[in-house]
Design a protein around this motif. Structure first.
Motif, PDB file in Angstrom:
ATOM      1  N   ASN A   1      -9.379 -12.637   5.362  1.00 18.72           N
ATOM      2  CA  ASN A   1      -9.182 -12.103   6.701  1.00 18.72           C
ATOM      3  C   ASN A   1      -7.844 -12.536   7.292  1.00 18.72           C
ATOM      4  OD1 ASN A   1     -11.726 -10.951   6.585  1.00 18.72           O
ATOM      5  ND2 ASN A   1     -12.724 -12.708   7.529  1.00 18.72           N
ATOM      6  N   ALA A   2      -7.047 -13.241   6.512  1.00 21.45           N
ATOM      7  CA  ALA A   2      -5.765 -13.759   6.999  1.00 21.45           C
ATOM      8  C   ALA A   2      -4.598 -12.984   6.396  1.00 21.45           C
ATOM      9  CB  ALA A   2      -5.647 -15.247   6.673  1.00 21.45           C
ATOM     10  N   LEU A   3      -4.821 -11.714   6.141  1.00 27.40           N
ATOM     11  CA  LEU A   3      -3.783 -10.846   5.592  1.00 27.40           C
ATOM     12  C   LEU A   3      -3.168 -10.019   6.717  1.00 27.40           C
ATOM     13  CD1 LEU A   3      -5.861  -9.559   2.545  1.00 27.40           C
ATOM     14  CD2 LEU A   3      -3.983 -11.225   2.434  1.00 27.40           C
ATOM     15  N   ALA A   4      -1.878  -9.756   6.608  1.00 23.98           N
ATOM     16  CA  ALA A   4      -1.196  -8.913   7.592  1.00 23.98           C
ATOM     17  C   ALA A   4      -0.555  -7.732   6.866  1.00 23.98           C
ATOM     18  CB  ALA A   4      -0.137  -9.719   8.339  1.00 23.98           C
ATOM     19  N   LEU A   5      -0.512  -6.599   7.540  1.00 24.40           N
ATOM     20  CA  LEU A   5       0.021  -5.371   6.953  1.00 24.40           C
ATOM     21  C   LEU A   5       1.167  -4.856   7.804  1.00 24.40           C
ATOM     22  CD1 LEU A   5      -0.248  -2.963   4.933  1.00 24.40           C
ATOM     23  CD2 LEU A   5      -1.916  -1.977   6.527  1.00 24.40           C
ATOM     24  N   GLN A   6       2.343  -4.693   7.192  1.00 22.58           N
ATOM     25  CA  GLN A   6       3.490  -4.162   7.899  1.00 22.58           C
ATOM     26  C   GLN A   6       3.406  -2.643   8.008  1.00 22.58           C
ATOM     27  OE1 GLN A   6       6.875  -7.500   6.696  1.00 22.58           O
ATOM     28  NE2 GLN A   6       7.036  -5.433   5.866  1.00 22.58           N
ATOM     29  N   HIS A   7       4.242  -2.085   8.878  1.00 22.25           N
ATOM     30  CA  HIS A   7       4.218  -0.635   9.121  1.00 22.25           C
ATOM     31  C   HIS A   7       4.554   0.167   7.870  1.00 22.25           C
ATOM     32  CE1 HIS A   7       8.649  -0.214   9.133  1.00 22.25           C
ATOM     33  NE2 HIS A   7       8.618  -1.474   9.568  1.00 22.25           N
ATOM     34  N   ASP A   8       5.280  -0.453   6.919  1.00 22.30           N
ATOM     35  CA  ASP A   8       5.661   0.276   5.700  1.00 22.30           C
ATOM     36  C   ASP A   8       4.675   0.070   4.557  1.00 22.30           C
ATOM     37  OD1 ASP A   8       6.119  -2.347   4.999  1.00 22.30           O
ATOM     38  OD2 ASP A   8       8.202  -2.057   4.380  1.00 22.30           O
ATOM     39  N   GLY A   9       3.547  -0.604   4.833  1.00 24.71           N
ATOM     40  CA  GLY A   9       2.525  -0.804   3.814  1.00 24.71           C
ATOM     41  C   GLY A   9       2.606  -2.133   3.087  1.00 24.71           C
ATOM     42  N   THR A  10       3.616  -2.941   3.389  1.00 23.50           N
ATOM     43  CA  THR A  10       3.764  -4.245   2.724  1.00 23.50           C
ATOM     44  C   THR A  10       2.699  -5.228   3.227  1.00 23.50           C
ATOM     45  OG1 THR A  10       6.146  -3.936   2.484  1.00 23.50           O
ATOM     46  CG2 THR A  10       5.311  -6.201   2.319  1.00 23.50           C
TER      47      THR A  10
ATOM     48  N   ASP B   1      -6.950  -3.817  14.421  1.00 21.36           N
ATOM     49  CA  ASP B   1      -6.399  -4.848  15.302  1.00 21.36           C
ATOM     50  C   ASP B   1      -4.932  -5.081  14.973  1.00 21.36           C
ATOM     51  OD1 ASP B   1      -8.837  -5.338  16.639  1.00 21.36           O
ATOM     52  OD2 ASP B   1      -9.514  -6.630  15.001  1.00 21.36           O
ATOM     53  N   ILE B   2      -4.174  -5.355  16.013  1.00 23.19           N
ATOM     54  CA  ILE B   2      -2.732  -5.560  15.877  1.00 23.19           C
ATOM     55  C   ILE B   2      -2.378  -6.943  16.415  1.00 23.19           C
ATOM     56  CG2 ILE B   2      -0.458  -4.759  16.657  1.00 23.19           C
ATOM     57  CD1 ILE B   2      -1.761  -1.929  16.872  1.00 23.19           C
ATOM     58  N   ALA B   3      -1.567  -7.672  15.656  1.00 25.27           N
ATOM     59  CA  ALA B   3      -1.049  -8.965  16.109  1.00 25.27           C
ATOM     60  C   ALA B   3       0.454  -8.849  16.276  1.00 25.27           C
ATOM     61  CB  ALA B   3      -1.388 -10.066  15.097  1.00 25.27           C
TER      62      ALA B   3
ATOM     63  N   PHE C   1      -0.673  -5.019  11.434  1.00 27.07           N
ATOM     64  CA  PHE C   1      -2.121  -4.846  11.381  1.00 27.07           C
ATOM     65  C   PHE C   1      -2.693  -6.115  10.745  1.00 27.07           C
ATOM     66  CE2 PHE C   1      -0.624  -0.344  10.798  1.00 27.07           C
ATOM     67  CZ  PHE C   1      -1.006   0.091  12.061  1.00 27.07           C
ATOM     68  N   VAL C   2      -3.799  -6.608  11.273  1.00 26.65           N
ATOM     69  CA  VAL C   2      -4.354  -7.864  10.771  1.00 26.65           C
ATOM     70  C   VAL C   2      -5.881  -7.793  10.675  1.00 26.65           C
ATOM     71  CG1 VAL C   2      -2.473  -9.328  11.656  1.00 26.65           C
ATOM     72  CG2 VAL C   2      -4.443  -8.809  13.116  1.00 26.65           C
ATOM     73  N   GLY C   3      -6.426  -8.793   9.975  1.00 24.94           N
ATOM     74  CA  GLY C   3      -7.864  -9.012   9.986  1.00 24.94           C
ATOM     75  C   GLY C   3      -8.676  -8.132   9.054  1.00 24.94           C
TER      76      GLY C   3
ATOM     77  N   LEU D   1       0.855  -1.181   0.000  1.00 31.30           N
ATOM     78  CA  LEU D   1       0.000   0.000   0.000  1.00 31.30           C
ATOM     79  C   LEU D   1       0.895   1.236   0.000  1.00 31.30           C
ATOM     80  CD1 LEU D   1      -2.844  -0.820   2.587  1.00 31.30           C
ATOM     81  CD2 LEU D   1      -3.027  -0.703   0.109  1.00 31.30           C
ATOM     82  N   THR D   2       0.774   2.051  -1.022  1.00 31.90           N
ATOM     83  CA  THR D   2       1.625   3.237  -1.123  1.00 31.90           C
ATOM     84  C   THR D   2       1.207   4.322  -0.142  1.00 31.90           C
ATOM     85  OG1 THR D   2       0.225   4.037  -2.924  1.00 31.90           O
ATOM     86  CG2 THR D   2       2.205   2.802  -3.529  1.00 31.90           C
ATOM     87  N   GLN D   3      -0.085   4.290   0.233  1.00 35.48           N
ATOM     88  CA  GLN D   3      -0.565   5.274   1.197  1.00 35.48           C
ATOM     89  C   GLN D   3      -1.466   4.568   2.212  1.00 35.48           C
ATOM     90  OE1 GLN D   3      -2.432   8.710  -0.504  1.00 35.48           O
ATOM     91  NE2 GLN D   3      -2.864   9.658   1.477  1.00 35.48           N
ATOM     92  N   LEU D   4      -1.045   4.576   3.458  1.00 39.28           N
ATOM     93  CA  LEU D   4      -1.830   3.930   4.502  1.00 39.28           C
ATOM     94  C   LEU D   4      -3.051   4.781   4.846  1.00 39.28           C
ATOM     95  CD1 LEU D   4       0.868   2.697   7.055  1.00 39.28           C
ATOM     96  CD2 LEU D   4      -0.380   1.342   5.377  1.00 39.28           C
ATOM     97  N   PRO D   5      -4.207   4.159   5.058  1.00 34.21           N
ATOM     98  CA  PRO D   5      -5.371   4.911   5.537  1.00 34.21           C
ATOM     99  C   PRO D   5      -5.064   5.590   6.873  1.00 34.21           C
ATOM    100  CG  PRO D   5      -6.014   2.723   4.779  1.00 34.21           C
ATOM    101  CD  PRO D   5      -4.516   2.744   4.805  1.00 34.21           C
ATOM    102  N   ASP D   6      -5.763   6.662   7.148  1.00 35.73           N
ATOM    103  CA  ASP D   6      -5.511   7.448   8.366  1.00 35.73           C
ATOM    104  C   ASP D   6      -5.605   6.600   9.632  1.00 35.73           C
ATOM    105  OD1 ASP D   6      -5.135   9.686   6.847  1.00 35.73           O
ATOM    106  OD2 ASP D   6      -7.161  10.486   7.159  1.00 35.73           O
ATOM    107  N   GLU D   7      -6.552   5.634   9.636  1.00 35.27           N
ATOM    108  CA  GLU D   7      -6.728   4.809  10.837  1.00 35.27           C
ATOM    109  C   GLU D   7      -5.452   4.041  11.168  1.00 35.27           C
ATOM    110  OE1 GLU D   7     -10.749   5.396   8.937  1.00 35.27           O
ATOM    111  OE2 GLU D   7      -8.716   4.926   8.244  1.00 35.27           O
ATOM    112  N   PHE D   8      -4.740   3.577  10.145  1.00 32.72           N
ATOM    113  CA  PHE D   8      -3.480   2.879  10.365  1.00 32.72           C
ATOM    114  C   PHE D   8      -2.362   3.853  10.750  1.00 32.72           C
ATOM    115  CE2 PHE D   8      -5.095  -0.493   7.221  1.00 32.72           C
ATOM    116  CZ  PHE D   8      -5.558  -1.307   8.247  1.00 32.72           C
TER     117      PHE D   8
END
Length: 403
Positions: free
Chosen positions: A121-130, A47-49, A29-31, A3-10
């Motif tokens: 729902n089994a996707l995870a998002l890293q702090h850099d958008g990966t 949610d954070i795992a 970030f997960v779920g 993700l090149t631009q994270l949503p504000d919530e993240f």
């Protein structure tokens, strides 16, 4: 994928992720929030795992709440926000088909993600958008498919509510349940009887409020989930009719149950009993019970009286009208709102006299006669056959008291 631009919530939650990572642990970030971000939908709960254990999280952050620490969840308080941080975990057998008998904390993201319900729902998002996608959830998102992670029979045996979540997501997202997952739901559908009706209630209402209600309902019928729900075991034909009605979105829970109870042809008493079986709130039961006769009047093209508006209330009238529109009946909403606003009074407290006034003016004693007089005056004022003026009401009451 990234993700090149994270949503504000993240973005707002990034300090939590960074703090955990700086302490030497993994955090993602997960779920559902990740899924919704990828779909461009509004994000609700973030949610954070993490690989950090609950006690380690509590050492990292100054303000925490043990919301579900036995299952690895600690709520981290950051300024005005609260984030649930859950340790990677594996789960043992599920004897009650809902909660695991034992939870084991692990350091592996893969072990954590493989216990989740569906690939999307089994996707995870890293702090850099990966995006970390270990189960082809991105492909299923692209193909609009709901697929269980791993063996669907195992996933539903672990938590039978996941079957209702599948048909709910089908409706909310306008996706399709892939064949093996759908077959597993049909095979395991009787397990739904093990789940608390309150949980089934929430999922069913969300299904009915979804953008693709027909999709979810058809699967709800074809997988036989309906047969495990209160009052619906013999309702296959009624549910099929509902599925074929226009796809106009339902507005709220009242709409859902008004539509269901009408199509089931329930009386008001039977409606109350049915909704109590579904553990509905008393306020909802009352609202549906008031709306149901009005819906029947709309469908019979019978004009509403002032008393109908007064007794039923504007919100309940409008709910009945929305459901009537699905059947090709009803009125323009503005017409109904105008008629309600033109009522002489909208509640008995607005009547220009009360019991004390009548007791004093007519020399009556407290008792049933007083209540009957007030009721007659109320009906006359609502019908606009008597002005809501104290002098006129007392004069009318005096005449009625001598009849």
């Amino acid at each position: 994928m990234k993700l090149t631009q994270l949503p504000d919530e993240f973005v707002q939650a990034l300090p939590v992720l960074h703090a955990i990572i700086q302490a030497g642990f993994e955090a993602y970030f997960v779920g559902g929030s990740v899924r919704d971000a990828l779909l461009g939908k509004k994000i609700h709960d973030v949610d954070i795992a993490t690989s950090a254990y609950p006690e380690e999280i509590k050492q990292i952050f100054r303000r925490t709440v043990d919301t579900g620490i036995q299952h690895g969840t600690v709520t981290v308080l950051q300024q005005d926000d609260a984030y649930e941080v859950t340790t990677f975990r594996t789960e043992s057998t599920y004897q009650d088909f809902r909660r695991p008998d034992q939870v084991t904390f692990v350091r592996s993201l893969r072990e954590d993600l493989k216990r989740r319900d569906f690939t999307i729902n089994a996707l995870a998002l890293q702090h850099d958008g990966t995006i970390i996608d270990l189960f082809d959830g991105l492909t299923d998102l692209d193909n609009k498919l709901i697929r269980a992670v791993g063996d669907p029979n195992e996933r539903f045996h672990e938590d039978a509510l996941r079957m209702m979540r599948a048909v709910r997501f089908e409706s909310q997202l306008a996706f399709t349940i892939e064949p093996a997952t759908a077959l597993a739901i049909q095979t395991q559908h009787q397990l739904l009887s093990k789940i608390a009706i309150e949980r089934i209630h929430d999922e069913f209402v969300k299904l009915m409020l979804g953008q693709a209600r027909r999709n979810g309902l058809i699967s709800f019928i074809e997988t036989e989930l309906y047969s495990q729900c209160p009052g619906l075991a013999q309702a296959q034909a009624a549910l099929k009719i509902i599925a074929e009605l226009p796809a106009t979105p339902l507005v709220n829970e009242q709409d859902v149950w008004l539509l269901i109870t009408h199509q089931l042809n329930l009386s008001i008493e039977a409606t109350k009993s049915f909704l109590r079986q579904w553990k509905s709130a008393n306020e909802l039961i009352q609202a549906v019970s008031l709306s149901l006769p009005i819906l029947q009047q709309f469908l019979a093209h019978s004009p509403l009286t002032n008393w109908n508006y007064y007794e039923t209330g504007s919100a309940n009238i409008l709910a009945a009208n929305r459901i009537a529109h699905l059947y090709g009946a009803g009125e323009a909403e503005a017409v109904l709102q105008s008629a309600y606003q033109q009522l002489p009074i909208k509640r008995r407290s607005e009547l220009a006299v009360n019991g004390g006034d009548l007791l004093q003016a007519l020399g009556l004693k407290p008792g049933p006669q007083l209540g009957q007089l007030l009721a007659e005056l109320e009906k006359a004022v609502v019908a606009a056959t008597l002005p809501n003026q104290k002098k006129a009401l007392i004069a009318a009451a005096e005449k009625l008291s001598h009849i």
